[in-house]
Design a protein around this motif. Sequence first.
Motif, mmCIF file in Angstrom:
data_model
loop_
_atom_site.group_PDB
_atom_site.id
_atom_site.type_symbol
_atom_site.label_atom_id
_atom_site.label_comp_id
_atom_site.label_asym_id
_atom_site.label_seq_id
_atom_site.Cartn_x
_atom_site.Cartn_y
_atom_site.Cartn_z
ATOM 1 N N ASP A 39 0.823 -1.211 0.000
ATOM 2 C CA ASP A 39 0.000 0.000 0.000
ATOM 3 C C ASP A 39 0.857 1.261 0.000
ATOM 4 O OD1 ASP A 39 -2.363 -1.470 -0.001
ATOM 5 O OD2 ASP A 39 -2.456 -1.532 2.189
ATOM 6 N N GLY A 40 1.975 1.212 0.729
ATOM 7 C CA GLY A 40 2.849 2.380 0.791
ATOM 8 C C GLY A 40 3.475 2.691 -0.557
ATOM 9 N N LEU A 41 3.959 1.662 -1.262
ATOM 10 C CA LEU A 41 4.563 1.904 -2.572
ATOM 11 C C LEU A 41 3.498 2.330 -3.582
ATOM 12 C CD1 LEU A 41 7.142 1.913 -4.217
ATOM 13 C CD2 LEU A 41 6.727 -0.491 -4.794
ATOM 14 N N ALA A 42 2.306 1.737 -3.493
ATOM 15 C CA ALA A 42 1.228 2.147 -4.395
ATOM 16 C C ALA A 42 0.919 3.625 -4.229
ATOM 17 C CB ALA A 42 -0.015 1.305 -4.142
ATOM 18 N N GLU A 43 0.902 4.108 -3.001
ATOM 19 C CA GLU A 43 0.606 5.519 -2.750
ATOM 20 C C GLU A 43 1.697 6.406 -3.340
ATOM 21 O OE1 GLU A 43 0.622 9.377 -1.317
ATOM 22 O OE2 GLU A 43 2.135 7.958 -0.573
ATOM 23 N N VAL A 44 2.958 6.005 -3.165
ATOM 24 C CA VAL A 44 4.071 6.776 -3.725
ATOM 25 C C VAL A 44 3.980 6.813 -5.247
ATOM 26 C CG1 VAL A 44 6.579 6.842 -4.017
ATOM 27 C CG2 VAL A 44 5.605 6.340 -1.768
ATOM 28 N N MET A 45 3.669 5.664 -5.847
ATOM 29 C CA MET A 45 3.596 5.590 -7.302
ATOM 30 C C MET A 45 2.445 6.427 -7.848
ATOM 31 S SD MET A 45 4.495 1.548 -7.695
ATOM 32 C CE MET A 45 4.343 1.489 -9.475
ATOM 33 N N ARG A 46 1.313 6.414 -7.161
ATOM 34 C CA ARG A 46 0.197 7.254 -7.598
ATOM 35 C C ARG A 46 0.552 8.739 -7.453
ATOM 36 N NH1 ARG A 46 -3.136 2.940 -5.493
ATOM 37 N NH2 ARG A 46 -2.929 3.799 -3.393
ATOM 38 N N ARG A 47 1.267 9.066 -6.395
ATOM 39 C CA ARG A 47 1.652 10.466 -6.159
ATOM 40 C C ARG A 47 2.509 11.004 -7.305
ATOM 41 N NH1 ARG A 47 5.496 11.095 -1.280
ATOM 42 N NH2 ARG A 47 3.887 9.732 -0.405
ATOM 43 N N TYR A 48 3.426 10.170 -7.787
ATOM 44 C CA TYR A 48 4.367 10.635 -8.806
ATOM 45 C C TYR A 48 4.022 10.160 -10.224
ATOM 46 C CZ TYR A 48 7.164 12.067 -4.810
ATOM 47 O OH TYR A 48 7.586 12.663 -3.647
ATOM 48 N N GLY A 49 2.988 9.357 -10.369
ATOM 49 C CA GLY A 49 2.551 8.940 -11.696
ATOM 50 C C GLY A 49 3.375 7.848 -12.325
ATOM 51 N N TRP A 50 3.990 6.992 -11.508
ATOM 52 C CA TRP A 50 4.785 5.887 -12.044
ATOM 53 C C TRP A 50 3.905 4.664 -12.282
ATOM 54 C CZ3 TRP A 50 8.344 6.422 -7.223
ATOM 55 C CH2 TRP A 50 9.074 7.617 -7.307
ATOM 56 N N THR A 51 4.124 3.974 -13.383
ATOM 57 C CA THR A 51 3.371 2.755 -13.666
ATOM 58 C C THR A 51 3.995 1.555 -12.965
ATOM 59 O OG1 THR A 51 2.580 3.602 -15.773
ATOM 60 C CG2 THR A 51 2.568 1.214 -15.496
ATOM 61 N N THR A 52 5.312 1.409 -13.032
ATOM 62 C CA THR A 52 6.010 0.391 -12.249
ATOM 63 C C THR A 52 7.266 1.022 -11.655
ATOM 64 O OG1 THR A 52 7.537 -0.484 -13.944
ATOM 65 C CG2 THR A 52 5.302 -1.430 -13.877
ATOM 66 N N VAL A 53 7.859 0.297 -10.725
ATOM 67 C CA VAL A 53 9.223 0.591 -10.286
ATOM 68 C C VAL A 53 10.098 -0.484 -10.920
ATOM 69 C CG1 VAL A 53 10.800 0.793 -8.338
ATOM 70 C CG2 VAL A 53 8.454 1.653 -8.144
ATOM 71 N N HIS A 54 10.995 -0.070 -11.789
ATOM 72 C CA HIS A 54 11.828 -0.998 -12.560
ATOM 73 C C HIS A 54 13.137 -1.210 -11.800
ATOM 74 C CE1 HIS A 54 12.773 -3.223 -16.153
ATOM 75 N NE2 HIS A 54 13.830 -2.464 -16.446
ATOM 76 N N LEU A 55 13.211 -2.314 -11.078
ATOM 77 C CA LEU A 55 14.394 -2.665 -10.299
ATOM 78 C C LEU A 55 15.307 -3.539 -11.151
ATOM 79 C CD1 LEU A 55 12.506 -3.650 -7.009
ATOM 80 C CD2 LEU A 55 13.491 -1.415 -7.583
ATOM 81 N N VAL A 56 16.562 -3.173 -11.275
ATOM 82 C CA VAL A 56 17.469 -3.911 -12.152
ATOM 83 C C VAL A 56 18.768 -4.238 -11.429
ATOM 84 C CG1 VAL A 56 16.525 -2.829 -14.228
ATOM 85 C CG2 VAL A 56 18.534 -1.820 -13.134
#
Length: 297
Positions: free
Chosen positions: A197-214
């Motif tokens: 839920d915390g990451l979803a909120e951050v992503m909605r705040r900044y408009g990111w579709t995914t976090v691409h971890l590499v």
Amino acid sequence: MTTDVSGTNPVSHPEPHADTLRYTAFTDDPAGGNPAGVVLDAAGLDEAAMLAVAAEVGYSETAFVTGRDEVARRFRVRYFSPLAEVAFCGHATVALAVALAERLGPGEIVLDTAAGEIPVATRVDGEGAVLAALTSVATRSRPASSTELDAALKALGWAPGDLDPALPPHVAFGGNDHLVLAAASRARLADLDYDFDGLAEVMRRYGWTTVHLVWRESPEHFHARDPFPVGGVVEDPATGAAAAAFGGYLRTVGLVTGPARITIRQGEDMGRPSDLLIEVGPRDPRVRVTGRAVPIG
């Protein structure tokens, strides 16, 4: 019953739209890759109906063909996760292109999406499988702000020392925005246990579709994981749009200075291994993303 692509628990859903096809992209194994729903004739479905079908299918995305010109091989497409419409989805594009090639024959098609025009070349390889190569919209990439980075790291449970200093955090675009974070080790990438839920909120705040971890195994080979809580799933097993954005990122940060072919291995840690090939040039802002797709069931 369908299976949550996070690889955790079965999820019960009513039967979806009768004409919904199921493919898995970036693999030749029905048990691997990233599953996508494909509706080849959605002209009679409104937005609410498409969202309902996507929720019933339960995959991270379903592609809907809402208009077509088969003579010109041009199709209008919309993409829905179980929770919302997205402008562009790479793995569902590959799945759709393979489904069309199996019915219309291989060749060039053009998809009109909310993100822009997406040309896709399909061909049959030497093993008889259909390959689809999409060309993204123009990519771009910028450094992530300290505020963005701090919020993402907190939700992920990562420390700044977990990052590879040679690959700076960026927000990269390839049809959608993705936060790109490079892990310093394969072990750090493998240990993914984040605040959903915390990451979803951050992503909605900044408009990111995914976090691409590499994680960079070599200059030509990367491993990736893509948390996708804003789409209602823990993790995406293969993310073509993020791969396109990542290609633009590599060019922007100077890790691609000439024509390059880079492979991305994704989904391995969740038991759905996927292989994506990206082709990046030093001047063309677009990125080519290639993969297979096969029917499920």
